[in-house]
Design an enzyme around this catalytic site. Structure first.
Site, PDB file in Angstrom:
ATOM      1  N   HIS A 361      -2.232   6.504  -4.039  1.00  0.00           N
ATOM      2  CA  HIS A 361      -3.466   5.795  -4.361  1.00  0.00           C
ATOM      3  C   HIS A 361      -4.628   6.756  -4.553  1.00  0.00           C
ATOM      4  O   HIS A 361      -5.443   6.609  -5.455  1.00  0.00           O
ATOM      5  CB  HIS A 361      -3.793   4.786  -3.253  1.00  0.00           C
ATOM      6  CG  HIS A 361      -5.113   4.126  -3.432  1.00  0.00           C
ATOM      7  ND1 HIS A 361      -6.020   3.981  -2.412  1.00  0.00           N
ATOM      8  CD2 HIS A 361      -5.709   3.597  -4.528  1.00  0.00           C
ATOM      9  CE1 HIS A 361      -7.097   3.376  -2.868  1.00  0.00           C
ATOM     10  NE2 HIS A 361      -6.938   3.131  -4.138  1.00  0.00           N
ATOM     11  N   ARG A 504       0.879  -5.312 -14.905  1.00  0.00           N
ATOM     12  CA  ARG A 504       2.223  -5.138 -14.357  1.00  0.00           C
ATOM     13  C   ARG A 504       2.345  -5.939 -13.065  1.00  0.00           C
ATOM     14  O   ARG A 504       1.474  -5.848 -12.198  1.00  0.00           O
ATOM     15  CB  ARG A 504       2.481  -3.652 -14.088  1.00  0.00           C
ATOM     16  CG  ARG A 504       3.848  -3.368 -13.473  1.00  0.00           C
ATOM     17  CD  ARG A 504       4.100  -1.881 -13.341  1.00  0.00           C
ATOM     18  NE  ARG A 504       3.234  -1.254 -12.346  1.00  0.00           N
ATOM     19  CZ  ARG A 504       3.147   0.069 -12.160  1.00  0.00           C
ATOM     20  NH1 ARG A 504       3.864   0.888 -12.908  1.00  0.00           N
ATOM     21  NH2 ARG A 504       2.346   0.561 -11.229  1.00  0.00           N
ATOM     22  N   GLU A 602      12.060   2.046 -17.634  1.00  0.00           N
ATOM     23  CA  GLU A 602      11.844   3.202 -16.769  1.00  0.00           C
ATOM     24  C   GLU A 602      13.074   3.598 -15.961  1.00  0.00           C
ATOM     25  O   GLU A 602      13.008   4.502 -15.133  1.00  0.00           O
ATOM     26  CB  GLU A 602      10.660   2.957 -15.829  1.00  0.00           C
ATOM     27  CG  GLU A 602      10.673   1.629 -15.125  1.00  0.00           C
ATOM     28  CD  GLU A 602       9.372   1.340 -14.388  1.00  0.00           C
ATOM     29  OE1 GLU A 602       8.618   2.278 -14.093  1.00  0.00           O
ATOM     30  OE2 GLU A 602       9.129   0.153 -14.095  1.00  0.00           O
ATOM     31  N   ASP A 626       8.702   7.497 -14.239  1.00  0.00           N
ATOM     32  CA  ASP A 626       9.934   7.141 -13.538  1.00  0.00           C
ATOM     33  C   ASP A 626      11.162   7.414 -14.399  1.00  0.00           C
ATOM     34  O   ASP A 626      12.195   7.842 -13.880  1.00  0.00           O
ATOM     35  CB  ASP A 626       9.905   5.670 -13.123  1.00  0.00           C
ATOM     36  CG  ASP A 626       9.269   5.487 -11.750  1.00  0.00           C
ATOM     37  OD1 ASP A 626       9.537   6.318 -10.863  1.00  0.00           O
ATOM     38  OD2 ASP A 626       8.498   4.531 -11.563  1.00  0.00           O
ATOM     39  N   ARG A 636       9.746  13.301  -8.655  1.00  0.00           N
ATOM     40  CA  ARG A 636       8.564  13.917  -9.279  1.00  0.00           C
ATOM     41  C   ARG A 636       7.461  14.220  -8.286  1.00  0.00           C
ATOM     42  O   ARG A 636       6.489  14.897  -8.615  1.00  0.00           O
ATOM     43  CB  ARG A 636       8.019  13.015 -10.390  1.00  0.00           C
ATOM     44  CG  ARG A 636       7.653  11.623  -9.932  1.00  0.00           C
ATOM     45  CD  ARG A 636       7.476  10.707 -11.149  1.00  0.00           C
ATOM     46  NE  ARG A 636       7.551   9.305 -10.794  1.00  0.00           N
ATOM     47  CZ  ARG A 636       6.504   8.534 -10.582  1.00  0.00           C
ATOM     48  NH1 ARG A 636       5.299   9.047 -10.659  1.00  0.00           N
ATOM     49  NH2 ARG A 636       6.648   7.264 -10.301  1.00  0.00           N
ATOM     50  N   CYS A 673       3.377   4.039 -21.303  1.00  0.00           N
ATOM     51  CA  CYS A 673       2.234   4.058 -20.384  1.00  0.00           C
ATOM     52  C   CYS A 673       2.380   5.112 -19.292  1.00  0.00           C
ATOM     53  O   CYS A 673       1.690   5.060 -18.281  1.00  0.00           O
ATOM     54  CB  CYS A 673       2.014   2.679 -19.762  1.00  0.00           C
ATOM     55  SG  CYS A 673       3.460   2.031 -18.901  1.00  0.00           S
TER      56      CYS A 673
END
Length: 754
Positions: A361, A504, A602, A626, A636, A673
């Site tokens: 976040h 999403r 993804e 992803d 990642r 995206c």
């Protein structure tokens, strides 16, 4: 041997600096292997030489003075080969080089192993013996195992030593590698944020008023002693005399003549109370942890608890008003949005978090704010960085400590170039993204906070390709109600109306955990996350979809996107639930038709079922972050394998092209995206593949627009054909950099500063 290994690693880990760590290593290895000599040669980063840094058995007077150049002697051979060298008669080997005065002429048997951390050679660990013999396989295996375990500890001690040795005469620079969190360069002063009452996270700081610090410590000590006595009295009737005696032990540990006296001594020497307490308690904790007797070893927990209690009182009593330098770089073990909010925005220039990922976040917020950020800097001795000058390279995920003047100058040049580039790109805000031969490419943004909205619109965003609905969930201590969600979604939809906003559905799990809905798994990225969670909890999914549909009433710019779909049954089930919500709300008087519904591609299975999914939905959108990690089996967010996370890997490009072809075949628009869309060079390839929309963080949008306005679609297709024949990601990356340079866009290339 396993127990011996554990003890050595534990002792070295408790060392207070590199030299102490190395001294413990050579002493304990010599004892464990029953050899006459153990030495460590450390690689000097500046000169490239291997310095005789610690020894047991050779001439101590030459420690730090004797050295070998790269490739010289048996040390150079071990380093060059990156594997053990085991010799019966070292002096007969062609690489043997005698170092005068070091005292190894009496020793013949030689075993040297490299010390390697994250592919970086730190040095060479050596044992020697007078007897002419070859060390056996078990001895060699022991030394290799020990070296591998100690490498990370030594690397951390090395970085810590660099920080602590900083002085007027200049200290060796250090570079810590992490994970890019938000692009950009920051040069500033470290302000360390410590979590509440954590002995291991207290920043180093000098006492401003030693007398006041001593008084504060003694008051905290007394408060804890009173707490313990109160507990002992309350439990007096329920405890045996032996158990009750344990509380007397706790009180004696905190007695002013024992641990208390040590802390006061450090305060009087100049440390602030919290730092002195931390140092003393950690030493005692480690002392107990090293004990053989299990009962005494377990007392380490009690000592830690006592120290934590005293620290909590010290922190509660400290009402120090924090002051922030004009160029503040916030540093912490795990930064939160709350810690960001305490700093005046005009003073915050960068963020470093030891833990966390590029999708944490705080990283999302940093990108929204345009603050350069490095996450996952696991080797960073953050508690010792207070008031140090640092440089953050958010493009490449590195932190520079004690930067040399020439390095600082080069980074300042990048800062100036970035500022000039931003000013130059401002004029593109209201211009369309059109190639030189007339191909129109819509550029959208990824958002998650209201802070993103203004920045996105200022950069000329034409829509939202990804609104992360989990962010409002992460900011609360419970699930937001349907009405709370409706209000949040309405704000986003109104802010961008009539531009499309792609929301999403809830994507938690993996590295996005809710404190009030914990998901404990051994392998969270392959576990319960995304659509799997919400389909298992339709009450959460249905409330969210209803909130979206209600928020869209009268606006009509909503698009719904489903995350982590890996098969057709999941998609069909989700579509049925969405359509059910819409039917029920329509019967209740809700105006408006069913919004477009899409799927995030993804996971690899979705790539190969993209055509089947496209037949059922209104759009496809690739989540390249992803998708890359799943295709390459690379986390990642893990700094240890960050170099393997390659967005331009040939396999990733093939998958991206496969999805684009599926969309064209089924006449369904395809967007992307992930972070790849915000890379100007990659955007050229995506245009050539046939992607209909590119969505990125707002900071990247002007650069991508500028890049695409400087090329022709035909040139992009030629470039794509060329790179699709390449086998190496690095080769593809270099070709894209050359392409940008050939089209006058050198300013978009950010190579690491060495």
């Amino acid at each position: 041997m396993l127990e011996t290994l554990r003890h050595i690693v534990q002792e070295v880990n408790a060392a207070r600096g590199l030299n102490e760590a190395l001294q413990i290593t050579v002493r304990r290895v010599r004892e464990a292997m029953n050899t006459q000599v153990c030495s460590v040669y450390m690689r000097d980063l500046a000169g490239g030489r291997y310095v005789f840094q610690a020894t047991q058995g050779l001439n101590q007077e030459l420690v730090g003075m004797a050295s070998l150049a790269e490739g010289e002697g048996l040390i150079g051979l071990v380093a060059e080969r990156g594997e053990p060298v085991n010799l019966e008669e070292a002096e007969n080997h062609p690489n043997f080089q005698f170092l005068p005065g070091i005292g190894e002429e009496h020793f013949h048997a030689f075993l040297g192993v490299p010390i390697i951390h994250q592919r970086r050679l730190l040095g060479v660990l050596v044992v020697q013996q007078a007897e002419r013999r070859r060390f056996d396989e078990s001895e060699e295996a022991f030394l290799v195992t020990l070296s591998a375990q100690l490498a990370g500890v030594i690397a951390h001690a090395q970085a810590t030593g660099v920080v602590e040795s900083q002085a007027l005469d200049g200290a060796a620079p250090a570079k810590i590698v992490g994970v890019p969190g938000a692009a950009g360069i920051a040069i500033g002063t470290a302000v360390v944020v410590s979590p509440g009452a954590d002995l291991y996270a207290v920043p180093a700081r000098q006492a401003k008023n030693r007398r006041a610090e001593v008084r504060a410590f003694r008051e905290a000590l007394q408060s804890v002693q009173e707490d313990i006595q109160r507990v002992a009295d309350n439990l007096g009737s329920e405890l045996s005399p032996e158990d009750h005696a344990l509380f007397d032990v706790y009180l004696s540990i905190l007695d002013d003549s024992t641990i208390g006296a040590e802390v006061v001594g450090l305060i009087k020497a100049g440390q602030w109370a919290q730092g002195a307490l931390s140092q003393v308690m950690i030493e005692h904790i480690r002392h107990f942890e090293r004990m053989e007797h299990s009962y005494l070893k377990e007392r380490a927990v009690d000592v830690k608890d006592l120290g934590t209690r005293v620290l909590a009182y010290l922190q509660a009593a400290s009402h120090e008003v924090k002051t922030y330098p004009s160029q503040t770089i916030l540093v912490g073990e795990e930064l939160t949005a709350t810690s960001l909010g305490e700093i005046p925005r005009e003073k915050l220039v960068g963020l470093i978090s030891v833990r966390g990922s590029g999708n944490s976040h705080v990283a999302i917020l940093a990108r929204a704010m345009g603050v350069p950020t490095v996450m996952g800097a696991i080797d960073l001795p953050y508690a010792r960085l207070q008031d140090r000058e640092l440089i953050i390279d958010g493009y490449n995920g590195t932190v520079h400590i004690n930067p040399l003047p020439e390095i600082k100058q080069r980074f300042q040049q990048i800062v100036d170039e970035d500022s000039a580039l931003s000013r130059d790109l401002e004029s593109l805000r209201d211009e369309p993204c059109v190639t030189l031969d007339g191909h129109r490419m819509p550029l959208w943004v990824n958002t998650g906070l209201m802070a993103d909205v203004t920045r996105s619109l200022e950069q000329g965003a034409e829509g939202v390709g990804l609104y992360r609905t989990e962010v409002p969930f992460l900011l609360r201590d419970r699930f937001p109600s349907e009405e709370e969600q409706r209000q949040i979604y309405r704000q986003q939809l109104e802010a961008f109306a009539p531009k499309p906003v792609t929301m999403r559905t809830l994507d938690i799990g993996g590295d996005k955990a809710l404190s009030y809905f914990p998901i404990e798994e051994d392998n969270p990225f392959l576990g319960w996350r995304g659509i799997r969670v919400t389909l298992d909890h339709p009450e959460i999914f249905l409330a969210q979809v209803r909130a979206m549909l209600k928020a869209n009433e009268g606006l009509g710019n909503l698009r719904i996107m489903l995350p982590m779909v890996c098969n057709i049954p999941e998609l069909d089930e989700a579509l049925d639930l969405i359509k059910r919500c819409h039917r029920e709300l329509s019967r209740g008087g809700l105006a408006g038709k069913l919004p477009p519904i899409g799927v995030m591609v993804e996971v690899p299975s979705a790539v190969y079922q993209a055509r089947a999914m496209a037949k059922r939905v209104d759009f496809l959108s690739v989540g390249s972050n992803d998708l890359t990690q799943y295709l390459l089996a690379v986390d990642r967010n893990n700094a240890r394998v960050a170099r393997l996370y390659q967005s331009l890997h040939p396999a990733v490009l093939m998958a991206l092209q496969e999805v684009a072809v599926a969309g064209v075949t089924e006449n369904v628009p395809v967007g992307i995206c992930g972070e790849l869309a915000g890379d100007p060079g990659a955007a050229v390839l995506l245009l050539a593949m046939g992607y209909d929309v590119l969505s990125m963080n707002a900071t990247s949008l002007p650069k991508v627009k500028n890049a695409l306005r400087h090329i022709r679609g035909s040139e992009a297709r030629e470039l794509l054909e060329e790179v699709m024949a390449m086998d190496y990601a690095d080769e593809i990356s270099r070709r894209l950099e050359r392409f940008l340079a050939e089209h006058g866009m050198e300013r978009f290339i950010h190579s690491p500063v060495e």
